[in-house]
Scaffold this motif. Structure first.
Motif, PDB file in Angstrom:
ATOM      1  N   GLY A  47      86.156 109.997  19.093  1.00 36.54           N
ATOM      2  CA  GLY A  47      86.471 108.662  17.980  1.00 36.54           C
ATOM      3  C   GLY A  47      87.481 108.725  17.646  1.00 36.54           C
ATOM      4  N   SER A  48      86.704 108.704  16.347  1.00 33.89           N
ATOM      5  CA  SER A  48      87.820 108.867  15.044  1.00 33.89           C
ATOM      6  C   SER A  48      89.167 109.412  15.273  1.00 33.89           C
ATOM      7  CB  SER A  48      87.155 110.437  13.388  1.00 33.89           C
ATOM      8  OG  SER A  48      86.328 111.203  14.119  1.00 33.89           O
ATOM      9  N   ALA A  49      88.769 110.845  16.291  1.00 36.27           N
ATOM     10  CA  ALA A  49      90.371 111.272  16.383  1.00 36.27           C
ATOM     11  C   ALA A  49      91.330 111.266  17.158  1.00 36.27           C
ATOM     12  CB  ALA A  49      89.667 113.235  16.668  1.00 36.27           C
ATOM     13  N   THR A  50      90.461 109.506  17.725  1.00 34.92           N
ATOM     14  CA  THR A  50      91.819 109.524  19.273  1.00 34.92           C
ATOM     15  C   THR A  50      92.245 107.684  18.432  1.00 34.92           C
ATOM     16  OG1 THR A  50      89.929 108.728  20.550  1.00 34.92           O
ATOM     17  CG2 THR A  50      91.125 110.104  20.626  1.00 34.92           C
ATOM     18  N   ALA A  51      91.589 107.464  17.053  1.00 34.66           N
ATOM     19  CA  ALA A  51      91.474 105.809  16.443  1.00 34.66           C
ATOM     20  C   ALA A  51      92.636 106.145  16.241  1.00 34.66           C
ATOM     21  CB  ALA A  51      90.427 105.544  15.909  1.00 34.66           C
ATOM     22  N   ALA A  52      93.859 104.970  16.828  1.00 34.51           N
ATOM     23  CA  ALA A  52      95.277 105.184  15.994  1.00 34.51           C
ATOM     24  C   ALA A  52      95.896 103.501  14.669  1.00 34.51           C
ATOM     25  CB  ALA A  52      96.576 104.633  17.608  1.00 34.51           C
ATOM     26  N   PRO A  53      96.036 103.624  14.255  1.00 36.26           N
ATOM     27  CA  PRO A  53      96.524 102.323  13.278  1.00 36.26           C
ATOM     28  C   PRO A  53      96.266 101.296  13.943  1.00 36.26           C
ATOM     29  CG  PRO A  53      97.657 104.530  13.114  1.00 36.26           C
ATOM     30  CD  PRO A  53      97.375 104.709  14.553  1.00 36.26           C
ATOM     31  N   ASP A  54      97.065 101.066  14.967  1.00 40.16           N
ATOM     32  CA  ASP A  54      96.946  99.374  15.759  1.00 40.16           C
ATOM     33  C   ASP A  54      95.838  99.967  17.366  1.00 40.16           C
ATOM     34  OD1 ASP A  54      98.868  98.259  14.174  1.00 40.16           O
ATOM     35  OD2 ASP A  54     101.145  99.716  15.539  1.00 40.16           O
ATOM     36  N   ASN A  55      95.317 101.065  17.598  1.00 40.63           N
ATOM     37  CA  ASN A  55      93.867 100.739  18.858  1.00 40.63           C
ATOM     38  C   ASN A  55      93.189 101.188  18.110  1.00 40.63           C
ATOM     39  OD1 ASN A  55      93.537 100.225  21.173  1.00 40.63           O
ATOM     40  ND2 ASN A  55      94.219 102.761  21.885  1.00 40.63           N
ATOM     41  N   ARG A  56      92.539 100.274  17.428  1.00 38.84           N
ATOM     42  CA  ARG A  56      90.497 101.147  17.073  1.00 38.84           C
ATOM     43  C   ARG A  56      89.537 100.445  18.009  1.00 38.84           C
ATOM     44  NH1 ARG A  56      93.572 100.239  12.034  1.00 38.84           N
ATOM     45  NH2 ARG A  56      93.825 102.237  10.337  1.00 38.84           N
ATOM     46  N   LEU A  57      90.244  99.592  18.792  1.00 37.00           N
ATOM     47  CA  LEU A  57      89.043  99.273  19.407  1.00 37.00           C
ATOM     48  C   LEU A  57      88.569  99.979  20.219  1.00 37.00           C
ATOM     49  CD1 LEU A  57      88.510  96.077  20.636  1.00 37.00           C
ATOM     50  CD2 LEU A  57      89.844  96.003  22.411  1.00 37.00           C
ATOM     51  N   PRO A  58      89.052 101.152  21.399  1.00 37.48           N
ATOM     52  CA  PRO A  58      87.853 101.563  21.468  1.00 37.48           C
ATOM     53  C   PRO A  58      86.894 102.659  20.899  1.00 37.48           C
ATOM     54  CG  PRO A  58      90.465 101.828  22.627  1.00 37.48           C
ATOM     55  CD  PRO A  58      90.011 101.235  21.239  1.00 37.48           C
ATOM     56  N   PHE A  59      87.025 102.871  19.851  1.00 36.07           N
ATOM     57  CA  PHE A  59      86.471 103.387  18.764  1.00 36.07           C
ATOM     58  C   PHE A  59      85.371 102.458  18.226  1.00 36.07           C
ATOM     59  CE2 PHE A  59      85.813 105.867  14.447  1.00 36.07           C
ATOM     60  CZ  PHE A  59      84.585 106.560  14.773  1.00 36.07           C
ATOM     61  N   THR A  60      85.700 101.548  17.098  1.00 36.81           N
ATOM     62  CA  THR A  60      84.874  99.936  17.976  1.00 36.81           C
ATOM     63  C   THR A  60      84.110  99.756  18.823  1.00 36.81           C
ATOM     64  OG1 THR A  60      86.482  99.316  16.394  1.00 36.81           O
ATOM     65  CG2 THR A  60      84.689  97.976  16.825  1.00 36.81           C
ATOM     66  N   ILE A  61      84.488 100.061  19.502  1.00 35.31           N
ATOM     67  CA  ILE A  61      83.405  99.270  21.102  1.00 35.31           C
ATOM     68  C   ILE A  61      81.966 100.625  20.978  1.00 35.31           C
ATOM     69  CG2 ILE A  61      83.686  99.171  23.511  1.00 35.31           C
ATOM     70  CD1 ILE A  61      85.986  97.955  23.715  1.00 35.31           C
TER      71      ILE A  61
ATOM     72  N   ALA B 136      79.956 101.413  10.869  1.00 37.72           N
ATOM     73  CA  ALA B 136      81.378 100.161  10.553  1.00 37.72           C
ATOM     74  C   ALA B 136      81.787 100.947  10.104  1.00 37.72           C
ATOM     75  CB  ALA B 136      80.824  99.344  10.587  1.00 37.72           C
ATOM     76  N   ILE B 137      81.755 101.960   8.916  1.00 43.44           N
ATOM     77  CA  ILE B 137      82.244 102.763   7.905  1.00 43.44           C
ATOM     78  C   ILE B 137      82.734 103.847   8.784  1.00 43.44           C
ATOM     79  CG2 ILE B 137      82.128 104.280   6.082  1.00 43.44           C
ATOM     80  CD1 ILE B 137      79.600 103.061   5.354  1.00 43.44           C
ATOM     81  N   PRO B 138      82.535 104.355   9.171  1.00 45.31           N
ATOM     82  CA  PRO B 138      83.438 105.190  10.165  1.00 45.31           C
ATOM     83  C   PRO B 138      85.235 104.373  10.313  1.00 45.31           C
ATOM     84  CG  PRO B 138      81.797 106.390  10.917  1.00 45.31           C
ATOM     85  CD  PRO B 138      81.865 105.098  10.100  1.00 45.31           C
ATOM     86  N   VAL B 139      84.876 103.162  10.884  1.00 46.20           N
ATOM     87  CA  VAL B 139      86.371 102.844  10.996  1.00 46.20           C
ATOM     88  C   VAL B 139      87.047 102.338   9.898  1.00 46.20           C
ATOM     89  CG1 VAL B 139      87.759 100.679  12.279  1.00 46.20           C
ATOM     90  CG2 VAL B 139      85.322 101.915  13.243  1.00 46.20           C
ATOM     91  N   ILE B 140      86.702 102.395   8.494  1.00 44.29           N
ATOM     92  CA  ILE B 140      87.028 101.586   7.327  1.00 44.29           C
ATOM     93  C   ILE B 140      87.906 103.216   6.992  1.00 44.29           C
ATOM     94  CG2 ILE B 140      87.059 101.541   5.025  1.00 44.29           C
ATOM     95  CD1 ILE B 140      85.049  99.664   6.244  1.00 44.29           C
ATOM     96  N   LEU B 141      87.189 104.432   7.744  1.00 46.32           N
ATOM     97  CA  LEU B 141      87.713 105.244   7.069  1.00 46.32           C
ATOM     98  C   LEU B 141      89.112 105.935   7.953  1.00 46.32           C
ATOM     99  CD1 LEU B 141      84.763 107.877   6.558  1.00 46.32           C
ATOM    100  CD2 LEU B 141      86.564 106.923   4.528  1.00 46.32           C
ATOM    101  N   THR B 142      89.397 105.466   9.322  1.00 43.39           N
ATOM    102  CA  THR B 142      90.363 106.016  10.176  1.00 43.39           C
ATOM    103  C   THR B 142      91.309 104.993   8.937  1.00 43.39           C
ATOM    104  OG1 THR B 142      89.648 103.765  11.140  1.00 43.39           O
ATOM    105  CG2 THR B 142      89.105 106.202  11.642  1.00 43.39           C
ATOM    106  N   ARG B 143      91.907 103.896   8.057  1.00 45.34           N
ATOM    107  CA  ARG B 143      92.878 104.382   7.312  1.00 45.34           C
ATOM    108  C   ARG B 143      93.173 104.515   6.852  1.00 45.34           C
ATOM    109  NH1 ARG B 143      93.728  98.331   9.197  1.00 45.34           N
ATOM    110  NH2 ARG B 143      91.531  97.597  10.696  1.00 45.34           N
ATOM    111  N   VAL B 144      92.197 105.459   6.089  1.00 42.07           N
ATOM    112  CA  VAL B 144      92.732 106.320   5.258  1.00 42.07           C
ATOM    113  C   VAL B 144      93.437 108.055   5.412  1.00 42.07           C
ATOM    114  CG1 VAL B 144      91.401 107.319   2.800  1.00 42.07           C
ATOM    115  CG2 VAL B 144      89.978 105.419   3.985  1.00 42.07           C
ATOM    116  N   PRO B 145      93.604 108.616   4.389  1.00 49.76           N
ATOM    117  CA  PRO B 145      94.769 109.567   4.813  1.00 49.76           C
ATOM    118  C   PRO B 145      93.718 110.846   5.329  1.00 49.76           C
ATOM    119  CG  PRO B 145      95.223 108.316   3.164  1.00 49.76           C
ATOM    120  CD  PRO B 145      94.396 107.437   3.252  1.00 49.76           C
TER     121      PRO B 145
END
Length: 345
Positions: A95-109, A203-212
């Motif tokens: 989920g974290s590897a496939t979370a794109a900057p504009d497409n985090r919805l699948p990982f969030t689900i 929900a923290i892993p979703v935030i970490l996908t925004r960090v380099p």
């Protein structure tokens, strides 16, 4: 011619009876010898009772030792928990590897589904007051935290912490309406806080996908924790020795080997990921994540054993066996955030 010597009195029958009584009872004849004094009686009774206590103490100790039941290790159950932990770790990695900057919805689900599982397992295990109301508040908190983490660019750890605090306060308010729930609030507010924080932590892993380097840190932590739990449970199914405690169906060998292999996997990932990751940094991150996950999993087992010894009703078996891995990954998430901010930056 010689003066006559004084003659002793004849030894009469009365004196003979007195001597016989004295030799048998330690007392002379008469009222003093017939009624023993209180000190003598209490001394003798004290000695006899002390002797009885000394004789009974080993018997009581033996009974207590016999009452300690060694819980057997169920191999199929250990393997099932191992598979669940491995799938959970793999889901976080993919989920974290496939979370794109504009497409985090699948990982969030996916994370929302894990949040529901966590809420189910831990609510049934900890049994907070007004469990239905508390669960409803936690579902709302999970939705708010996931929305802020995936849709708001400025969402950080502090924002999620404020959401958790707000949800905790609302849950406590919901527990004050009924008198039987209100009487338990002072003793069970910690369990409510644990449930709310665990739900928000996913929900923290979703935030970490925004960090380099946040995505890579989540992958390393999830891989190390997943391997540690997987290997530990599989080892318990094969060689659950030495036993950590008679009431806990876990072996120390699996915990140690799992943490070691989890660290090794993290070091290998650190060698293939881009800078600033290195094998050494990957090993450090993996060791911390593996140890945290293993300790949380063990703590859940000890908690369940404590509730069983206390005579509480056992938790529903599905929730009881999912509780350890779900709690482990919930605590690994904020650990990954802290490592990203203070170690990898």
């Amino acid at each position: 011619m010689f003066p006559s010597m004084p003659q002793e009195d004849d030894w009469d029958a009365e004196a003979t009876r007195d001597v016989a009584r004295a030799s048998r009872g330690g007392r002379g004849a008469g009222t003093y010898g017939a009624v023993p004094d209180e000190g003598h009686t209490s001394h003798r009774s004290g000695n006899s009772s002390g002797g009885e206590e000394r004789k009974e103490e080993p018997e009581e100790d033996e009974e207590e030792l016999e009452e300690i039941e060694v819980v057997p290790v169920r191999r199929q159950l250990s393997l099932a928990i191992a598979v669940f932990a491995g799938l959970l770790g793999m889901g976080l990695i993919l989920g974290s590897a496939t979370a794109a900057p504009d497409n985090r919805l699948p990982f969030t689900i996916v994370l929302f589904g894990v949040q529901l599982l966590f809420l189910l397992a831990w609510t049934m295990a900890l049994r907070p007051p007004a469990a239905g109301a508390t669960a409803g508040v936690c579902v709302a908190v999970a939705l708010v935290a996931d929305y802020l983490a995936s849709e708001r660019d400025g969402t950080g750890f502090l924002t999620l912490l404020l959401v958790a605090v707000g949800g905790f306060v609302v849950a406590l308010v919901g527990q004050l309406f009924r008198s039987e729930d209100r009487a338990r609030v002072s003793d069970s507010y910690r369990t409510t806080l644990v449930i709310v924080l665990g739900v928000v932590a996913y929900a923290i892993p979703v935030i970490l996908t925004r960090v380099p380097v946040g995505t890579q840190t989540v992958e390393v932590c999830a891989a190390a924790a997943g391997v540690a739990l997987l290997v530990a449970r599989v080892t318990d199914a094969i060689f659950p020795k030495p036993r950590i405690a008679p009431q806990v169906p876990r072996g120390a060998t699996g915990v140690v080997v799992g943490a070691m292999l989890g660290t090794l996997v993290a070091a290998v990932l650190g060698s293939v990921l881009v800078l600033p990751f290195t094998p050494a940094k990957g090993a450090v991150i993996g060791l911390i994540a593996a140890v945290v996950a293993s300790l949380v999993d063990l703590a859940v087992n000890f908690g369940e054993a404590g509730r069983t010894l206390a005579g509480d009703a056992p938790t529903f078996w599905v929730a009881r066996h999912m509780q350890g891995p779900l709690g482990a990954f919930a605590l690994v998430a904020p650990v990954a955030y802290a490592l990203t901010q203070w170690y990898m930056s």
